[in-house]
Every structure is written in structure tokens, then in C-alpha cells.
Design a protein around this motif. Structure first.
Motif, PDB file in Angstrom:
ATOM      1  N   ALA A  24      34.604  44.195  35.277  1.00 41.45           N
ATOM      2  CA  ALA A  24      35.067  45.598  35.228  1.00 41.45           C
ATOM      3  C   ALA A  24      36.414  45.824  34.793  1.00 41.45           C
ATOM      4  CB  ALA A  24      34.638  46.206  36.482  1.00 41.45           C
ATOM      5  N   ALA A  25      36.428  46.753  33.657  1.00 42.82           N
ATOM      6  CA  ALA A  25      37.732  47.016  33.192  1.00 42.82           C
ATOM      7  C   ALA A  25      38.778  47.925  33.974  1.00 42.82           C
ATOM      8  CB  ALA A  25      37.602  47.712  31.546  1.00 42.82           C
ATOM      9  N   ASN A  26      37.712  48.379  35.072  1.00 42.80           N
ATOM     10  CA  ASN A  26      38.635  49.363  35.838  1.00 42.80           C
ATOM     11  C   ASN A  26      39.469  48.580  37.172  1.00 42.80           C
ATOM     12  OD1 ASN A  26      36.657  48.698  37.580  1.00 42.80           O
ATOM     13  ND2 ASN A  26      35.773  50.632  37.856  1.00 42.80           N
ATOM     14  N   ILE A  27      39.506  47.386  37.086  1.00 48.20           N
ATOM     15  CA  ILE A  27      40.203  46.438  38.154  1.00 48.20           C
ATOM     16  C   ILE A  27      41.714  46.245  37.650  1.00 48.20           C
ATOM     17  CG2 ILE A  27      38.179  45.346  39.129  1.00 48.20           C
ATOM     18  CD1 ILE A  27      38.929  43.058  37.795  1.00 48.20           C
ATOM     19  N   SER A  28      42.587  46.168  38.476  1.00 52.38           N
ATOM     20  CA  SER A  28      43.793  45.656  38.162  1.00 52.38           C
ATOM     21  C   SER A  28      43.883  44.528  37.203  1.00 52.38           C
ATOM     22  CB  SER A  28      44.683  45.435  39.255  1.00 52.38           C
ATOM     23  OG  SER A  28      44.688  44.144  39.925  1.00 52.38           O
ATOM     24  N   ALA A  29      44.957  44.303  36.284  1.00 52.23           N
ATOM     25  CA  ALA A  29      45.089  43.516  35.310  1.00 52.23           C
ATOM     26  C   ALA A  29      45.593  42.194  36.248  1.00 52.23           C
ATOM     27  CB  ALA A  29      46.470  43.742  34.463  1.00 52.23           C
ATOM     28  N   ARG A  30      46.110  42.105  37.262  1.00 49.82           N
ATOM     29  CA  ARG A  30      46.504  41.013  38.020  1.00 49.82           C
ATOM     30  C   ARG A  30      45.132  40.254  38.599  1.00 49.82           C
ATOM     31  NH1 ARG A  30      50.346  42.335  42.951  1.00 49.82           N
ATOM     32  NH2 ARG A  30      51.686  42.805  41.279  1.00 49.82           N
ATOM     33  N   LEU A  31      44.381  41.297  39.094  1.00 58.32           N
ATOM     34  CA  LEU A  31      43.070  40.688  39.765  1.00 58.32           C
ATOM     35  C   LEU A  31      42.286  40.254  38.860  1.00 58.32           C
ATOM     36  CD1 LEU A  31      41.184  40.070  42.067  1.00 58.32           C
ATOM     37  CD2 LEU A  31      40.456  42.534  41.951  1.00 58.32           C
ATOM     38  N   GLY A  32      42.262  40.945  37.332  1.00 58.18           N
ATOM     39  CA  GLY A  32      41.320  40.526  36.368  1.00 58.18           C
ATOM     40  C   GLY A  32      41.847  39.296  35.905  1.00 58.18           C
ATOM     41  N   MET A  33      43.061  38.873  35.553  1.00 60.20           N
ATOM     42  CA  MET A  33      43.392  37.482  35.005  1.00 60.20           C
ATOM     43  C   MET A  33      43.268  36.463  36.033  1.00 60.20           C
ATOM     44  SD  MET A  33      46.798  38.535  32.603  1.00 60.20           S
ATOM     45  CE  MET A  33      47.617  39.585  33.652  1.00 60.20           C
ATOM     46  N   ALA A  34      43.426  36.849  37.255  1.00 57.05           N
ATOM     47  CA  ALA A  34      43.155  35.958  38.207  1.00 57.05           C
ATOM     48  C   ALA A  34      41.599  35.503  38.293  1.00 57.05           C
ATOM     49  CB  ALA A  34      43.435  36.458  39.871  1.00 57.05           C
ATOM     50  N   LEU A  35      40.673  36.273  38.280  1.00 52.73           N
ATOM     51  CA  LEU A  35      39.282  36.035  38.174  1.00 52.73           C
ATOM     52  C   LEU A  35      39.099  35.240  36.853  1.00 52.73           C
ATOM     53  CD1 LEU A  35      37.590  39.155  39.312  1.00 52.73           C
ATOM     54  CD2 LEU A  35      37.521  36.983  40.451  1.00 52.73           C
ATOM     55  N   ILE A  36      39.651  35.567  35.764  1.00 52.18           N
ATOM     56  CA  ILE A  36      39.553  34.756  34.406  1.00 52.18           C
ATOM     57  C   ILE A  36      40.040  33.214  34.751  1.00 52.18           C
ATOM     58  CG2 ILE A  36      40.205  34.661  31.924  1.00 52.18           C
ATOM     59  CD1 ILE A  36      40.304  37.764  31.886  1.00 52.18           C
ATOM     60  N   ARG A  37      41.307  33.359  35.289  1.00 48.97           N
ATOM     61  CA  ARG A  37      41.876  31.969  35.405  1.00 48.97           C
ATOM     62  C   ARG A  37      40.957  30.975  36.300  1.00 48.97           C
ATOM     63  NH1 ARG A  37      44.997  29.895  38.412  1.00 48.97           N
ATOM     64  NH2 ARG A  37      46.099  28.214  37.613  1.00 48.97           N
ATOM     65  N   GLN A  38      40.201  31.635  37.405  1.00 48.43           N
ATOM     66  CA  GLN A  38      39.408  30.908  38.179  1.00 48.43           C
ATOM     67  C   GLN A  38      38.153  30.311  37.458  1.00 48.43           C
ATOM     68  OE1 GLN A  38      40.112  29.556  41.320  1.00 48.43           O
ATOM     69  NE2 GLN A  38      42.090  30.377  40.785  1.00 48.43           N
ATOM     70  N   TRP A  39      37.612  31.272  36.684  1.00 49.73           N
ATOM     71  CA  TRP A  39      36.325  31.212  35.851  1.00 49.73           C
ATOM     72  C   TRP A  39      36.674  29.781  34.856  1.00 49.73           C
ATOM     73  CZ3 TRP A  39      36.037  33.099  30.419  1.00 49.73           C
ATOM     74  CH2 TRP A  39      34.788  32.986  30.098  1.00 49.73           C
ATOM     75  N   LEU A  40      37.835  29.872  34.210  1.00 46.38           N
ATOM     76  CA  LEU A  40      38.136  28.680  33.296  1.00 46.38           C
ATOM     77  C   LEU A  40      38.276  27.529  34.073  1.00 46.38           C
ATOM     78  CD1 LEU A  40      40.740  30.826  30.811  1.00 46.38           C
ATOM     79  CD2 LEU A  40      38.290  30.073  30.462  1.00 46.38           C
TER      80      LEU A  40
END
Length: 439
Positions: free
Chosen positions: A250-266
Motif C-alpha cells: 500500500a502506498a499509504n505506509i511510510s517510506a521507511r516501512l515500505g522499503m524495509a518490506l521490499i528489502r525483506q522480499w528481495l
């Protein structure tokens, strides 16, 4: 002392199969570990051991080293295989990275489920890894450097000597009168790791004799922080990850949380991690891009694309839009780039008319012709618009095989059949199917 430490590391991290696979290069570190391993299996008869020498072909001495490793292993009562690999350069990868990737892939082929891979990295190697991570500007994950134990292939990867200094390993080799090979590339200070090894680490050890233990402790603490973050994000990541492996954020979460999720996904997909700048590009240029945008972020051999508000991890492949091959009835045609095979054959549910005797049949990946009408549609549309309407992601539009009779598009595999090529009772009694078996 060194032998007891080695035994302890294996006994507290035992392989379920009781099988140990040693990465044997023939250098001092792995040569000492071969001797330790031979002593261990002699004392613990329920364990088995095997060694693997990975032949990169980067040195003219590699053949000699390979044979020497086989000789040493056999003398120790341990079987040994030689694995020849080619280093795939390109995509910004260094020779060191390419060799490492090829080496671990080759080693993974020798790991049976429940086995343990043994590699001989030590405390001085850990210092080098941490300093290289600092040079790259890495965060906690990079500064965690090398863990003692991690999963690998369908088994685990153990570094029993990670807290041991190179000086202690040298002392063991000298005490037991071992022989080993000297890789001339280890003296080449054009490589960053060698520069650190010869110019930086000796100064650090001289100034601060306890630097090895301090670095090991810091790396462990960073690893603990990374593990905690992974644990805290596990539920959100599970919710965001889709059945096809893509990630919906979701684009409405913080950039910090979003990038952390992307990092864990990768991280879960075991890829070379993007830099902080590239990770920010994924967030700001993909996740927050306009709905109708078709953005991408590329690094090394990977790329992340967005489609219908989901992120997809893809490999970067060369363009195959000019590729084509003839196709015969009831024969499989091999597609390029691990895309599988296609076939044209009669099936009970088929709706496609077979080619006439004067029609050449081919498989291609691009169509630049006039508007077409798929089966079941009321009118013709431009090809690009049709692929959008059939919700085929943009990166698959030139990677999905297409069937041609002569120069006319007949079908797009798994998407549609062109209406004028649908079988009817007046054209044929036998219909065929354009079948795509993905790799």
C-alpha cells in the motif's frame, strides 16, 4: 585447541544427514580444514565427508591445484570431485563476485537435503568483509557480514573457523607439516579484498590487537538486529506477498516501512541486494508512480517492475523480438532463455485449424502487423491494446511465444487465438492446439 573448536562447531550444528561437504580450494585455510575434517570423521564414525574443488579456469595453475586437492583428499580418506565452472561477467558484477556466485552455485549441486557445507573463512576474512561493507555504505544486513551458520541450498552452510585468526590457522598448518597451494591472485592488490588484507588489516591488528573479536561482536550484533527486523516484519511480508511471488504494498505506509518490506522480499529470493539509492528508486519511482506508468529499476542482472500495483522481480534478458524458428506438427520447439517449449498438436479441446500444405509455420516473439480480431471478440483492435486488455504485463509481451502461418499471426500462447484461424466444420475435421510448456 583448533581441533576441539572445530569439533564443537560441528557437534552443536549437526547436519541431519551426518554428511559434511568441504569447499576445498587447496589454499592454507581449506587445507587445514581438510586435515581437521579427516581427524573428525576418524573420531566420529557416524559422520561422512566429501570435498569439492571448484575450477574457475581463472589461473593457468588451476588444473594442478585441482589434482593436488584430489590427492590430499584421497590421502585423508575423503572423496573429492572437481567442478568446472565459467564465470559470467557483465551487469556490473566484478570478477570476484562472478567467481563467488559460480563457486556457490557449483557447491549447491553437491548438497543433499540435510547436508552441511563447510567453508574455511576466518576472523581476518570477517574484518575484510565488514570493511568492504562499510566501503559500500551498507546497513545492518551488510555489516552483519558472514554468519557462522546459515541455510544453504537444501541444507546448511557452516563456517567453523570464523572466530579463529589466520595466524592460528598458519600455526596449525606449520605444526602438522601440511602443504598447500598459493594462489598468485591473492597478492594482486587491484582487488579490494587483497588491498585490505595486505595494507589495512595488519595496521589494525598492530594498533588494536583485539580488533578481530570486536569486529566479530559488532557483526553478530548487526546480525541480531537484522534477524529481529525480519521477525517483526514477517507477518506484514506474508500478507503483502502474493501467490505468484509478487509484492503488493500500500502506498499509504511510510517510506521507511515500505522499503524495509521490499528489502525483506528481495532477501527471501536470495538476490544481490540493491543499493540504498536503488531501493529508494523502487519505492519512489515504482510504488508511488502514477497508475498508468510502466517504470522499472535495474541493478546487476535483476530488475523490479510494477504491474497492477504489484512489484515483480525479474531477470534482465537480452531482447529476443527478432528470434523465430519453424514449427512442425507434433514436434516440440525449444524456446530461448529458459522459456520452455511449444508444440502444435491435435487435442480433443483444440479450436485452431491446422496449417494448409502451402503455409509455413513459425514461432516468434513480436508482431508488427495490422489490427486483429481474437476469437470471441466483436471487432479488431491494435495488437498492443489487446495485450493490455488481456492483462499481459508489459515485460511478457515480447517473451510470450506467438504462432504464425506464413506472415499472419495465428495465436498468442495462453492468451488468444485469432478469429479467422478458428477451426470450423467447413475447413477441417481436426483441430490443433498451440501448447506452451514453460520451463
Amino acid at each position: 585447541m583448533l581441533y576441539s573448536h572445530f569439533c564443537h562447531q560441528i557437534l552443536v550444528n549437526p547436519p541431519t544427514t551426518k554428511r559434511l561437504v568441504l569447499a576445498l580450494s587447496g589454499g592454507l585455510d581449506s587445507r587445514v580444514m581438510l586435515d581437521l575434517l579427516a581427524r573428525f570423521i576418524e573420531q566420529h564414525r557416524d559422520y561422512r565427508a566429501h570435498a569439492v574443488y571448484v575450477h574457475h579456469g581463472l589461473s593457468t595453475n588451476a588444473d594442478t591445484w585441482a589434482q593436488q586437492c584430489v590427492t590430499w583428499a584421497m590421502a585423508s580418506g575423503i572423496s573429492c570431485d572437481i567442478e568446472r565452472v565459467q564465470c559470467e561477467l557483465g551487469g556490473g558484477a566484478s570478477v570476484e563476485q562472478a567467481a563467488r556466485d559460480a563457486r556457490y552455485y557449483a557447491l549447491s549441486q553437491h548438497i543433499q537435503c540435510g547436508d552441511t557445507l563447510l567453508t574455511a573463512q576466518h576472523a581476518d576474512d570477517q574484518i575484510e568483509t565488514v570493511l568492504l561493507a562499510l566501503k559500500r555504505g551498507s546497513g545492518p544486513a551488510g555489516l552483519a557480514a558472514m554468519p557462522v551458520l546459515t541455510t544453504f541450498a537444501c541444507g546448511q552452510h557452516l563456517r567453523p573457523l570464523l572466530s579463529i585468526s589466520r595466524a592460528d590457522i598458519e600455526a596449525y598448518g606449520a605444526q602438522h607439516q601440511l602443504q598447500w597451494v598459493e594462489d598468485e591472485s591473492n597478492q594482486d592488490q587491484r582487488y579490494d579484498r587483497n588491498f585490505i588484507r595486505h595494507q589495512i588489516t595488519p595496521l589494525l591488528n598492530e594498533r588494536w590487537p583485539g580488533i578481530r573479536k570486536a569486529v566479530t561482536r559488532s557483526a553478530h550484533l548487526c546480525g541480531e538486529q537484522e534477524g529481529l527486523l525480519e521477525e517483526l516484519l514477517s507477518f506484514q511480508l506474508q500478507q503483502a506477498r502474493q501467490a505468484d511471488g509478487s509484492l503488493r504494498i500500500a502506498a499509504n505506509i511510510s517510506a521507511r516501512l515500505g522499503m524495509a518490506l521490499i528489502r525483506q522480499w528481495l532477501k527471501q529470493q536470495a538476490v544481490i541486494m540493491p543499493s540504498l539509492a536503488q531501493l529508494e528508486q523502487i519505492w519512489f519511482n515504482l510504488v508511488l508512480a502514477k497508475v498508468d506508468a510502466n517504470p522499472q529499476v535495474c541493478w546487476q542482472q535483476y530488475q523490479v517492475r510494477r504491474y497492477q500495483q504489484q512489484l515483480y522481480l525479474l531477470q534482465q534478458w537480452p531482447d529476443i523480438s527478432d528470434w523465430q524458428q519453424p514449427l512442425r506438427l507434433n514436434q516440440y520447439c525449444q524456446l530461448p532463455q529458459d522459456l520452455g517449449v511449444v508444440a502444435l498438436k491435435p487435442t480433443p479441446s483444440a479450436t485452431l485449424r491446422p496449417p494448409y500444405a502451402n503455409e509455413t509455420v513459425s514461432v516468434r516473439f513480436d508482431y508488427l502487423g495490422p489490427e486483429i480480431k481474437p476469437q470471441g471478440r466483436s471487432g479488431k483492435r491494435k495488437f498492443k491494446k489487446l495485450l493490455q486488455e488481456y492483462q499481459l504485463p508489459s515485460w511478457l509481451r515480447r517473451r510470450t511465444p506467438m504462432l504464425f502461418y506464413g506472415e499472419q499471426l495465428v495465436a498468442v500462447a495462453g492468451v488468444f487465438v485469432v478469429a479467422e484461424f478458428v477451426a470450423t466444420s467447413s475447413t477441417t475435421t481436426t483441430a490443433v492446439e498451440f501448447e506452451w510448456l514453460r520451463a
